[in-house]
Scaffold this active site. Structure first.
Site, mmCIF file in Angstrom:
data_model
loop_
_atom_site.group_PDB
_atom_site.id
_atom_site.type_symbol
_atom_site.label_atom_id
_atom_site.label_comp_id
_atom_site.label_asym_id
_atom_site.label_seq_id
_atom_site.Cartn_x
_atom_site.Cartn_y
_atom_site.Cartn_z
ATOM 1 N N ASP A 1 28.501 54.475 -16.900
ATOM 2 C CA ASP A 1 28.102 55.825 -17.250
ATOM 3 C C ASP A 1 28.032 55.892 -18.770
ATOM 4 O OD1 ASP A 1 27.867 58.467 -17.875
ATOM 5 O OD2 ASP A 1 29.598 59.149 -16.710
ATOM 6 N N GLN B 1 27.950 59.320 -22.834
ATOM 7 C CA GLN B 1 28.474 59.490 -24.185
ATOM 8 C C GLN B 1 28.142 58.284 -25.049
ATOM 9 O OE1 GLN B 1 29.920 62.250 -25.354
ATOM 10 N NE2 GLN B 1 30.050 63.317 -23.399
ATOM 11 N N LYS C 1 22.191 64.912 -24.367
ATOM 12 C CA LYS C 1 23.270 64.540 -25.293
ATOM 13 C C LYS C 1 22.750 63.638 -26.417
ATOM 14 C CE LYS C 1 26.678 64.524 -21.587
ATOM 15 N NZ LYS C 1 27.520 65.725 -21.621
HETATM 16 C C1 LIG Z 1 30.813 60.801 -19.476
HETATM 17 C C2 LIG Z 1 29.866 61.771 -18.852
HETATM 18 N N1 LIG Z 1 29.294 61.473 -17.678
HETATM 19 C C3 LIG Z 1 28.405 62.293 -17.098
HETATM 20 C C4 LIG Z 1 28.045 63.485 -17.665
HETATM 21 C C5 LIG Z 1 27.076 64.358 -16.934
HETATM 22 O O1 LIG Z 1 25.907 64.552 -17.633
HETATM 23 P P1 LIG Z 1 24.817 65.525 -17.015
HETATM 24 O O2 LIG Z 1 25.515 66.838 -16.831
HETATM 25 O O3 LIG Z 1 23.742 65.600 -18.046
HETATM 26 O O4 LIG Z 1 24.371 64.939 -15.744
HETATM 27 C C6 LIG Z 1 28.629 63.852 -18.885
HETATM 28 C C7 LIG Z 1 28.337 65.124 -19.558
HETATM 29 O O5 LIG Z 1 28.503 66.221 -19.139
HETATM 30 C C8 LIG Z 1 29.553 62.972 -19.486
HETATM 31 O O6 LIG Z 1 30.143 63.291 -20.646
#
Ligand SMILES: Cc1ncc(COP(=O)(O)O)c(C=O)c1O
Lengths: 408, 153
Positions: free
Chosen positions: A201, A204, A227
């Site tokens: 994932d 970040q 992000k």
């Molecule tokens: C480590 C991590 N994984 C997943 C997500 C999910 O991202 P999104 O809401 O854009 O799918 C986030 C942010 O919210 C995140 O910080």
């Protein structure tokens, strides 16, 4: 190109705004980053002069839009150093990308009785889909422990891989709470030696570091556009081509088929197989602009700037009496979750907001991690972007001292 | 830096937030409810003794920000000794107060109680904090109605 944070800030119109009569100190980029003119402009130009549906019309505008959409895919491939553009699947965000893998690889390829390994430090987006897979498909779910310093316990990972039942290791490349950057290449090696695939994932991490999926030997890598200074509504799944080839589709509909008859359908080749329906065209253009933007500045320069901010923040925050930081990993990025001894995170963020400082309060979509560190009530989180300055961190430190006095 | 926040964080609120009253579980309680604010992690358990039509005792336990703790504390103080109907009326009035800053519709009957709750009116200027103040009252409604869970989402 040298890194001049003053000039960079001029690219972000929102940063010039006053907030409650004070200059905006935006320290919530980890939740979603602000957008530079370059991204805003590219999306506007697309809608004003180059917009039509993609992969459909044999007319000029549609061909132009299709070319721009596919150019974005190539830019993402280059950004991640993927071997080929067909390994890039556009999704709505990281959440959807992980759900896609949980569905297409988890249900499609893994067999009941196999196991998935994730960790205690995951965002819910990389935890809940695996719990759903466990419950629906008879997959065992294992959680790698987090050490008191906030690092992944690699001995525990080794123990959890040992019986050879693990089909997939799905862990974060950088924690959205602890800031910890995980040793991805090593984790991939350990997973592969145990016969498992690995998903990172990178929601970040991809914002703060140069990511090379081939060097990491990642099987799956996901990130989210908003992000990375890009728009909402677009995310990325990278997967090795052979895996995409082997996986059944996710959603059914237009674009993902080779043939359709009343009796049944056959699937398009990847990546189209995983992109049913009209995609986020304008957002893909915006993401391309965002990638061009950070690439022109240079990921190494961004990383160096953020390393300096991290060191500075460590020094400033450790001077604040009564403040405890969550996690003290060796390798970390610009995300700091903390609590004050005499103020609840929510009260604290209301105060900071008064000073023009935007931080997030709560559990940051990582409830199990907050439980792990005994802060079920939540923390405040300051997270940095490439436009963050040391002065903003000084201001945060001063405001925290004042806030503690306020509640004394 | 934060002087203008004294309207929200009045002495009374800081005091009740830090030292909540009736932070206990009445022994002979016959109604219980849990309140949860999943966004921020606030959580409380409310237990009350309903004797016929009258709430003769109530107490709460849990964790949360100063606003939610103070609101729960003040809620237990104002609701104790009230009839079911009065408790419901206070709950409606309080929610109007928290959301708009005043309650022109509130009758004279419970004016003293509303006066007591007035320090929490400041939250209406903080949309993200209104639910902190109303969680205790949602939980009270759940307990009075005999349901087990309340959420301020
Ligand atoms: C480590 C991590 N994984 C997943 C997500 C999910 O991202 P999104 O809401 O854009 O799918 C986030 C942010 O919210 C995140 O910080």
């Amino acid at each position: 190109m040298s890194f001049d944070v003053r000039k960079i800030r001029e690219d972000f119109p929102i940063l010039a705004q006053m907030q409650r009569g004070k200059p905006l100190v935006f320290l919530d980029s980890g939740a979603s980053a602000q957008k530079p003119r370059q991204v805003i402009g590219a999306m506007m130009r697309c809608m004003e002069s180059a917009y039509a549906n993609v992969h459909r019309g044999a007319y000029y505008l549609s061909e132009t839009a299709t070319e721009a959409y596919e150019a974005s895919r190539r830019a993402v491939a280059t950004f991640l150093n993927a071997a080929r553009a067909e390994e890039i699947v556009f999704t709505a965000n990281s959440t959807m990308a992980i759900n896609l893998v949980a569905h297409c690889y988890g249900r499609g390829i893994l067999k009941p009785g196999q196991a998935v390994v994730t960790s205690e430090m995951e965002h819910h987006a990389n935890m809940v889909p695996w719990q759903m897979l466990r419950d629906a498909h008879g997959i065992e779910l294992r959680y790698v422990r987090v050490t008191d310093a906030g690092e992944l316990d690699l001995e525990d990972l080794a123990a959890k891989l040992k019986d050879g039942k693990v089909g997939l290791v799905a862990v974060t490349h950088m924690s959205n709470v602890l800031g910890t950057v995980t040793p991805a290449a090593q984790i991939a090696r350990m997973a592969h030696e145990a016969g498992a695939k690995v998903l990172f994932d990178g929601s970040q991490a991809a914002v703060h570091r140069k990511v090379d999926v081939q060097a990491l030997d990642a099987d799956f890598y996901v990130f989210t556009g908003h992000k990375l200074y890009g728009p909402t509504g677009i995310g990325v799944l990278y997967a090795k081509h052979a895996l995409l080839e082997a996986m059944p589709p996710f959603l059914g509909g237009g674009d993902m088929i080779a043939t359709v008859s009343l009796a049944g359908s056959t699937w398009a080749a990847p990546p189209a197989r995983f992109e049913a329906g009209t995609p986020a065209i304008v957002e893909a253009i915006g993401l391309h602009a965002a990638i061009d933007y950070v690439t022109a500045i240079g990921l190494p320069a961004i990383e160096a700037h953020e390393r300096a901010l991290v060191d500075h923040a460590m020094a400033v925050l450790s001077q604040v009496e009564g403040l405890s930081l969550l996690g003290r990993a060796q390798d970390r990025g610009g995300v700091f979750a903390f609590s004050l001894d005499n103020a609840h995170a929510h009260d604290l963020s209301t105060l900071l907001d008064r000073a023009g400082i935007a931080v997030r309060a709560g559990r940051h979509c990582a409830e199990p991690l907050h439980e792990r560190f005994g802060v079920e009530g939540g923390t405040c989180r300051a997270s940095f972007g490439l436009y963050t300055t040391p002065e903003e961190i000084d201001f945060l430190g001063a405001a925290l001292v004042k806030a503690r006095e306020f509640f004394a | 830096m934060f002087d203008d926040l004294r309207d929200l964080y009045q002495e009374l609120i800081l005091d009740h937030g830090l030292k909540p009253r009736n932070f206990r579980r009445p022994e002979d309680a016959n109604r219980h409810a849990k309140g949860d604010n999943p966004m921020c992690g606030d959580r409380m358990e409310l237990a009350l003794k309903l004797d016929g039509e009258v709430v003769t005792d109530l107490g709460f336990q849990g964790r949360g920000c100063a606003i939610s703790m103070a609101s729960a504390s003040l809620m237990t103080e104002t609701v104790k000794g009230k009839t079911l109907a009065q408790a419901h009326q206070l709950s409606d009035s309080f929610r109007a107060l928290a959301m708009t800053g005043s309650c022109p519709e509130c009758g004279a009957e419970l004016a003293d109680e509303m006066e007591r709750l007035q320090p929490l009116a400041g939250v209406h200027e903080f949309p993200s904090r209104v639910k902190c103040a109303t969680l205790a009252w949602h939980t009270l409604n759940a307990a009075l109605d005999g349901s087990k869970e309340a959420s301020s989402e």
